[in-house]
Motif scaffolding. Structure first.
Motif, PDB file in Angstrom:
ATOM      1  N   ASN A   2       0.826  -1.177   0.000  1.00  0.00           N
ATOM      2  CA  ASN A   2       0.000   0.000   0.000  1.00  0.00           C
ATOM      3  C   ASN A   2       0.871   1.242   0.000  1.00  0.00           C
ATOM      4  OD1 ASN A   2      -2.658   0.439  -0.161  1.00  0.00           O
ATOM      5  ND2 ASN A   2      -3.117   0.144   2.022  1.00  0.00           N
ATOM      6  N   ARG A  23       3.060  -0.460   3.059  1.00  0.00           N
ATOM      7  CA  ARG A  23       2.719  -1.592   3.917  1.00  0.00           C
ATOM      8  C   ARG A  23       3.194  -2.866   3.236  1.00  0.00           C
ATOM      9  NH1 ARG A  23      -0.737  -3.488   7.918  1.00  0.00           N
ATOM     10  NH2 ARG A  23      -1.642  -5.551   7.517  1.00  0.00           N
ATOM     11  N   GLU A  25       3.040  -6.769   3.136  1.00  0.00           N
ATOM     12  CA  GLU A  25       2.230  -7.891   3.580  1.00  0.00           C
ATOM     13  C   GLU A  25       3.121  -9.108   3.867  1.00  0.00           C
ATOM     14  OE1 GLU A  25      -0.795  -7.605   4.327  1.00  0.00           O
ATOM     15  OE2 GLU A  25      -1.224  -5.651   3.403  1.00  0.00           O
ATOM     16  N   ALA A  26       2.652  -9.955   4.749  1.00  0.00           N
ATOM     17  CA  ALA A  26       3.386 -11.189   5.044  1.00  0.00           C
ATOM     18  C   ALA A  26       3.295 -12.131   3.857  1.00  0.00           C
ATOM     19  CB  ALA A  26       2.798 -11.861   6.280  1.00  0.00           C
ATOM     20  N   GLU A 258       5.290   0.007   7.065  1.00  0.00           N
ATOM     21  CA  GLU A 258       4.373  -0.637   8.005  1.00  0.00           C
ATOM     22  C   GLU A 258       4.364  -2.130   7.695  1.00  0.00           C
ATOM     23  OE1 GLU A 258      -0.440  -0.915   8.753  1.00  0.00           O
ATOM     24  OE2 GLU A 258       0.415   0.951   7.958  1.00  0.00           O
ATOM     25  N   LEU A 259       4.617  -2.948   8.707  1.00  0.00           N
ATOM     26  CA  LEU A 259       4.707  -4.384   8.500  1.00  0.00           C
ATOM     27  C   LEU A 259       3.419  -5.067   8.941  1.00  0.00           C
ATOM     28  CD1 LEU A 259       8.322  -5.173   9.763  1.00  0.00           C
ATOM     29  CD2 LEU A 259       7.560  -4.705   7.441  1.00  0.00           C
ATOM     30  N   ALA A 260       2.931  -5.952   8.087  1.00  0.00           N
ATOM     31  CA  ALA A 260       1.776  -6.758   8.441  1.00  0.00           C
ATOM     32  C   ALA A 260       2.162  -7.744   9.542  1.00  0.00           C
ATOM     33  CB  ALA A 260       1.269  -7.513   7.218  1.00  0.00           C
ATOM     34  N   PRO A 261       1.176  -8.153  10.349  1.00  0.00           N
ATOM     35  CA  PRO A 261       1.483  -9.182  11.355  1.00  0.00           C
ATOM     36  C   PRO A 261       2.070 -10.422  10.687  1.00  0.00           C
ATOM     37  CG  PRO A 261      -0.712  -8.264  11.704  1.00  0.00           C
ATOM     38  CD  PRO A 261      -0.223  -7.720  10.395  1.00  0.00           C
ATOM     39  N   TYR A 263       4.831 -10.781   9.280  1.00  0.00           N
ATOM     40  CA  TYR A 263       5.677 -10.525   8.097  1.00  0.00           C
ATOM     41  C   TYR A 263       7.011 -11.248   8.243  1.00  0.00           C
ATOM     42  CZ  TYR A 263       8.896  -8.065   4.976  1.00  0.00           C
ATOM     43  OH  TYR A 263       9.861  -7.769   4.029  1.00  0.00           O
TER      44      TYR A 263
END
Length: 462
Positions: A2, A23, A25-26, A258-261, A263
């Motif tokens: 993102n 962002r 994503e994992a 920003e890191l997704a959970p 990741y």
């Protein structure tokens, strides 16, 4: 991924020139994601499926039967943490493990980097030995050039491909030939393998046979591969932008990330899959090469040696399948050994380059990096040609190179341990700190390799 643009910031009242946010994503954990993230582990395995598998394993089987079979699985187990820790470091810290080497040596003369550079010079014997092995396979099919001249051709072709950046054009063909070669080995094993009881009982450690000390040490040096591949593997992971490498790269470009959970957790799982799958396949293949050599060559007293090495190894397969398999085996053997020559030419020059720019920051420019990288490859070529003409015996040169690699191993292993132990500090990093059991395993590997080195020196030269 993102990206929040300046226009969107304006609509929300944010500062117009605030950093863009990305962002990450994992990654998924399915089969497709696993395949996409395979890379550094396979590259490390390819450095092993060459001299160790094609030269050491059949030689050990032909000369001593199953007596040295146990060395292969124990070498894989003993060295595992050295490779795992280096790749883990890069994934979690987002930088090459050589940055950790640099920190360890600060205030102490930067000795780890000098040690790595000295090891690179010594590894000239290893690259020359692999080149001779590759040349011996070609010479078996095309003896119109001497072994020495074929070796020179291989060295020059390797440099040419690297400098022209054309390896991608031949990589697919090389990988296909290696797969065919490995499959031929597996089929030969199925057709020629003795009852499992004959070789499974030799998986328990025993002292090496009389006269086998050098080969014994050589196998510990080259199975699964040499330990300088650990920092090479770290550099390849940087190139692949795995884990936190991508995060730090984006932050250097001015983005907020920003890191997704999960990741990093998912990247860590994929890294372990890459390494473990490659490691297991490489280990099983190495054992099979030895067993097939013992089953086919040992009973007739035929041992791979000198320039006839390629013909002797090919006989394992021609005796099993018939003469038609000869070009397949030669092509696969050449591809496997050439891939190790190429990988070490690139990886070793990268280690020298990365060491040099950390020792002298003024060298850290694209032009000077290129000069160091290519300059060392020129040195490898010149020194390799000298070794090829001075010692035109592939098996002997590779055994000496392998033992030298064993001597360097304990310190390189220690550096892998300290890199992780000293540099994982934040709560996020400490989450990925190896367990106490893994650290104990790593110390057993370090001390074990030192004791094996001393054993070989004592019985071979003292």
């Amino acid at each position: 991924m993102n990206i929040v643009t300046d226009a969107e910031n304006a609509q929300t009242g944010a500062t117009p020139h605030a950093p863009k946010t990305i962002r990450l994503e994992a990654p998924g954990l399915g089969a497709a994601s696993t395949w996409r993230n395979m890379g550094p582990g396979i590259a490390a395995a390819m450095t092993g499926i060459g001299a160790s598998h094609i030269m050491h394993a059949p030689t050990a089987g032909a000369q001593y039967g199953y007596a040295l079979l146990w060395v292969i699985p124990f070498a894989y187990i003993l060295k595992y943490c050295a490779f795992e820790f280096s790749h883990r470091y890069t994934l979690v810290k987002g930088e090459s493990v050589m940055d950790a080497y640099h920190r360890i040596g600060q205030g102490r003369g930067n000795w780890p980097l000098w040690y790595l550079m000295f090891q690179g010079v010594a590894n000239t014997f290893g690259i020359a030995g692999r080149t001779l092995g590759c040349a011996a396979m070609i010479w078996a099919a095309f003896p119109f050039l001497s072994l020495e001249l074929w070796s020179v051709v291989i060295l020059l072709v390797t440099v040419g491909i690297l400098w022209l950046g054309k390896y991608a054009a031949v990589e697919a063909v090389v990988k296909l030939l290696i797969i065919v070669f490995a499959l031929s080995c597996f089929i030969a094993f199925v057709l020629q393998a003795p009852p499992p009881g004959e070789y499974l009982s030799r998986l328990l450690p025993t002292l090496p046979p009389i006269g086998a000390a050098l080969l014994f040490g050589a196998m510990w040096g080259y199975f699964p591969t040499t330990l300088e591949v650990a920092p090479m593997q770290s550099n390849w992971a940087v190139d692949k932008k795995s884990g936190m490498v991508k995060v730090h790269d984006l932050r250097r470009q001015g983005y907020e990330v920003e890191l997704a959970p999960n990741y990093l957790r998912n990247y860590f799982i994929l890294f372990k899959r890459d390494m473990n799958i490659s490691y297991i396949i490489s280990g099983i293949t190495g054992a099979i090469f030895l067993i097939v050599g013992a089953a086919v060559l040992h009973p007739i007293g035929l041992v791979p040696a000198s320039r006839e090495m390629g013909l002797t190894i090919a006989r394992i397969y021609t005796d099993t399948f018939g003469a038609w398999i000869f070009p397949v085996i030669i092509s696969g053997g050449v591809a496997a050994l050439f891939s190790t020559v190429f990988t070490y030419y690139d990886g070793q020059a990268r280690l020298i380059e990365e060491s040099a720019v950390r020792l002298h920051a003024s060298l850290d420019t694209p032009e000077r990096r290129k000069l160091i990288y290519r300059g060392f490859q020129v040195f490898l070529t010149a020194a390799g040609i000298g070794i090829v003409y001075g010692l035109p015996n592939p098996i002997f040169v590779v055994q000496i190179a392998s033992f030298v690699a064993l001597l360097f191993s304990p310190v390189l292993f220690w550096l892998s341990i300290q890199s992780v132990k000293r540099n994982f500090k934040t709560p996020e990093e400490l989450e990925f700190m190896p367990s106490k059991l893994m650290f104990a395993w790593a110390w057993v590997g370090t001390i074990g390799l030192a004791l094996i080195s001393a054993y070989v020196i004592w019985f071979e030269w003292l």
